[in-house]
Structure formats: C-alpha cells, structure tokens
Design an enzyme around this catalytic site. Structure first.
Site, PDB file in Angstrom:
ATOM      1  CG  LEU A  23       3.261  -7.790  -8.765  1.00 42.18           C
ATOM      2  CD1 LEU A  23       2.805  -6.600  -7.933  1.00 42.18           C
ATOM      3  CD2 LEU A  23       4.678  -8.187  -8.383  1.00 42.18           C
ATOM      4  CG  HIS A 136      -2.037 -12.057  -7.188  1.00 42.76           C
ATOM      5  ND1 HIS A 136      -1.618 -11.060  -6.318  1.00 42.76           N
ATOM      6  CD2 HIS A 136      -2.179 -11.465  -8.406  1.00 42.76           C
ATOM      7  CE1 HIS A 136      -1.533  -9.917  -6.984  1.00 42.76           C
ATOM      8  NE2 HIS A 136      -1.853 -10.138  -8.241  1.00 42.76           N
ATOM      9  CG  HIS A 137       3.733 -11.371  -3.909  1.00 47.69           C
ATOM     10  ND1 HIS A 137       3.790 -11.634  -2.553  1.00 47.69           N
ATOM     11  CD2 HIS A 137       5.016 -11.185  -4.297  1.00 47.69           C
ATOM     12  CE1 HIS A 137       5.050 -11.612  -2.154  1.00 47.69           C
ATOM     13  NE2 HIS A 137       5.814 -11.346  -3.184  1.00 47.69           N
ATOM     14  CB  CYS A 138      -2.790 -10.106  -3.108  1.00 46.25           C
ATOM     15  SG  CYS A 138      -4.027 -11.210  -3.835  1.00 46.25           S
ATOM     16  CG  ASN A 304       2.297 -10.860   1.099  1.00 45.73           C
ATOM     17  OD1 ASN A 304       3.240 -11.222   0.413  1.00 45.73           O
ATOM     18  ND2 ASN A 304       1.029 -10.975   0.690  1.00 45.73           N
TER      19      ASN A 304
END
Length: 476
Positions: A23, A136-138, A304
């Site tokens: 991800l 990373h999407h985090c 996010n």
C-alpha cells in the site's frame, strides 16, 4: 508523542491483512536531460527530503497494539537505503519505464526504516531521465503526497489544481447554535425549528449514505475477472490527454472534469470486459472513488483526509455520450445521497474507539473476500506549471495507485501542466492488456472531444416511451 491516527494506521493494517499487496502510492517524474551529476543529484534529493520531518521518522507499533503506532525519529537514517539508481535497457521507451515502475512498486517498504524510496532512473529515450518517488499510504493521501512531491522541485510546491476541489474552499464548519432565551419568542421558535430541521435532514442524508455504502460492500456483484485475489506481481501503464480536450467536453455537455475522466474509464473497462468474453452489466463496475475532505488550510499536512463514494459506472451503455450523461447523473445522485458524509462520519467515529479494537476490526474487514467493488478511480490535482529539478524540466508526471482489497486494477487521474494523465496499476496475471486499458481511456476522451467540437445535428425522434427525451443525446 506523535502517533498515527486511526485512519492512517488502517493502511498498515490493511497491508498486513494481505501478504500480496503493497500500500504505497507514487509518481514518476520524467525530465529533460542531460542527467545531472549523480552524486550531486542524490545529495540534493536527500537534503530536500530530510527537510520533511515525517520522512525522517519510522513507525513503532506498541505491544499487542494496545495503543496507536508512534512516529519516532530514525536515529540511523541513511539516505543510501532510500535513494537508489537504475538504468533502463535500450531503447529506454515507455514500455521499459512502465515495466520498471511496476517492479519497483511491487515490494513493500521496510517498516524498520522511514517509509519511502526514491529511484533515479537513467537511460530513457531522447536523452531523458526520471525520478520515481514511492511513499506509504499511511503517510499521505493523494493530495498530500502530490504536495510532497511538488515540494521537492526547485521552486517548491508552486501553484496546483488543488483549489478546484470542493473541500479546498469550503468554509470552516461552524456548529449551529440555538437562539438565546432572551430572544423574541417567535424568533426563538423559528430558530429551534430551523435547527431541528437541519439536523434531521443532515442525519437522514448521512444514514442514507451509510446504508448505500454497506450495501455496496456486502452485496456481491457479478462474478468478474476484475475482482479476486491478487498476486505479488504488477503491471503498469499510463496515458495522457490535453486538458483542453477535457475542457471542451465539460463546456459542451455541462459536466465536470471528474465526470469526463470516469466516463472514459467506463468506456475502456467496457472494452476490457468484452475482450474477456464478459457481458457488461449495469452492476459490473462498482467503483471506489475517494473524495477529499481536506480543507484548504491543511493542504500541506501529511496525513489522510478522504471519504468515499461507490457509484456503478455504466459499462452496460455502449454510446460514449450516454455513458458521460449517465456518469454525471449517478455522481450527482451519489453526492447528494450522503455517501461522502457517511464516509467522513465513519472516519471520525473510528477516533472514538480504542485503537486495539479498531486495528483488529480493520484487519478482519480487509481480509474478507469482498466482491462488491471492482476497481478504484482516484483524482489528484497536480501542479499547474511544469516543475524543475536542478534546472531540468519535468516534462511528464505519471501517478501510480496501489492495488489491494481484491480490486485487480486501479486508476489514478492527475492534472499536470496542460495535461490530464491516467496511471493504471494492475495485477500481473489479471491484466496482460493493461496498455490497452490505458490507451482506451485516452481514446475515449479524444472521441468525446471530437464530438464536443464538431457536434452532429440533432436527429428527430418519435419515441413514445417514458423518459425518451431525457435519454436522447444532446448535440452540444
């Protein structure tokens, strides 16, 4: 302590739930040559990245996940672990670049180090070179990641298209207050009635949106090659069209840029279904469409801030203009139906639940074999003007979305300069025709632009069926 919020940590949990996915989000920047001195370039990139605190930090999970993971400074940060070099084989064309991009995005980022990588890629045709940034999407959603990438250029972030999204210029939320008891009785009654009505309407819309989202996730769609377990290997492709073509379609048919992009995706996925011998049905392409809820004041923050919508894209419709109109109607219906509000409410509610519980719930839910959602289409506003790195112009920028949750293909839409770019990531085994998928999107927009600029004369109909006039094609 600087801890991940529940939503950001959810991307780590979702990745842990499937050993075949990574991800990370990314972008490839293609620059005019010649390539600068390699050591000087690596030093410059390292210095600019080190100026971003989050990219100097590592994630530290707590014992038994009793509390949220923590961001801590990496005491042994070594840029050599993160900034890497590669050279494409001759002739260094798009096919070679796309193969390298897919392979670079397949592997997971090392959780023992800051969660990013940057590749300096040599050997592109026409004396060009490239930078591939992987995060990373985090750490960031699409908009935050694009601000990060733009900030690595010589002039910093500069102007972007981010102001076009609704959340960027929405006024700050102010809770509705009741009139004071000293107000005129009629004013007091009127204020109470208005407040209760607004609250009732907002609640009804949010509940309706929640029901729609749950129904989309729990109700399986038609069996399709586009939905199922993914392998560890990926394919990647990209295509771009002039923003002027998209603008002409928007003006001619009174639709949004997102409507045009989604209708083009619809047309290309319809063709992909037919290549597989599948009959495109009304429910064949339930699509996850992220929606930014990031206010203008938070555009530069790394986190996010997204909600979701889950429309069915009309792959059962063969006419491109009717596809566009149907997408426009469905998106308007979904926007007014509360899905965006419900998604935002769910994210806010997660913050009120103990992390130990939410972490386990996210892992459980993301490991379930969902069959309702088939693909992802995310729209990211990019820089309005071409960036530069060490004086070299970034002539193209290609977005890279992740593949996960049994969705075997994902499309990222990026506005950069005078172009709209589509980046397609797909499972290696499920999409050997990924280039056709990307080219089909660009071809669909070209056809719509041709119709918008040279509309056909309206044909007279004598259709007595209900709604015939509503469904007839406007000439522009």
């Amino acid at each position: 302590m600087d801890r991940l919020n529940t939503f950001d940590a959810g991307f780590l949990d979702a990745e842990d739930a499937d050993p075949h996915v990574s991800l990370a989000v990314g972008a490839v920047s293609i620059l005019d040559g010649p390539l600068p001195d390699r050591d000087a370039l690596a030093t410059l990139i390292g210095d600019r990245i080190a100026a971003v605190p989050r990219l100097r930090q590592v994630v530290r999970r707590q014992p038994f996940d009793l509390s949220a993971p923590e961001w801590v400074e990496d005491p042994a940060l070594d840029m050599a672990h993160h900034i890497r070099r590669a050279a494409l084989p001759h002739p260094g064309d798009d096919a070679a670049l796309f193969r390298f991009t897919a392979e670079a995005m397949e592997s997971r980022l090392d959780r023992e180090r800051p969660l990013w990588q940057c590749w300096i890629i040599e050997g592109l045709a026409a004396d060009r070179w490239a930078l591939l940034m992987k995060v990373h999407h985090c750490i960031a959603d699409g908009i935050a990641a694009m601000h990060l990438l733009a900030g690595l250029g010589d002039g910093g972030e500069g102007q972007t298209y981010v102001g076009a999204i609704r959340a960027a210029h929405a006024p700050p939320h102010r809770p509705r207050t009741l009139p004071t008891l000293t107000a005129d009785p009629r004013t007091l009654v009127r204020g109470v009635v208005n407040s209760v009505s607004a609250l009732t309407y907002s609640t009804a819309v949010t509940v309706g949106g929640t029901v729609q989202i749950l129904d989309s996730l729990l109700r399986p769609g038609p069996k399709s090659a586009f939905n199922g377990p993914v392998s560890t290997m990926r394919r990647y492709s990209a295509a771009q069209v002039p923003l002027a073509d998209v603008a002409s379609v928007c003006q001619a048919f009174d639709v949004t840029l997102n409507d045009v992009a989604l209708s083009a995706i619809t047309d290309s996925f319809r063709a992909a279904l037919q290549r597989r011998g599948e009959v495109p049905r009304r429910t064949s392409l339930r699509t996850l469409v992220p929606v930014s809820v990031r206010p203008g004041a938070a555009m530069g923050e790394l986190d996010n801030r997204i909600s979701v919508m889950l429309p069915h894209l009309p792959v059962d419709e063969s006419d491109p203009l009717e596809q566009l109109r149907t997408v426009h109607r469905r998106m308007a219906r979904v926007k007014s139906g509360g899905q965006r509000q419900a998604g935002g409410m769910a994210v806010a509610a997660l913050k009120l639940v103990p992390f130990a519980l939410t972490s386990r719930v996210v892992r459980l839910l993301t490991s379930l074999p969902q069959r309702g959602v088939v693909t992802l289409a995310t729209n990211v506003p990019g820089p309005r003007h071409h960036l530069q790195v060490m004086g070299r112009e970034v002539v193209r920028m290609l977005p890279i979305p992740p593949v996960a949750l049994r969705m075997r293909a994902a499309v990222a839409i990026l506005s950069y300069g005078d172009d709209l770019v589509f980046g397609v990531t797909a499972d290696f085994d499920a999409f050997p025709d990924v280039d056709d998928l990307a080219d089909g999107i660009a071809g669909a927009i070209t056809r719509l632009a041709t119709v918008a600029r040279h509309p056909e004369p309206r044909k007279e109909h004598h259709d007595p069926s209900p709604g015939a006039q509503e469904n007839s094609c406007r000439s522009g």
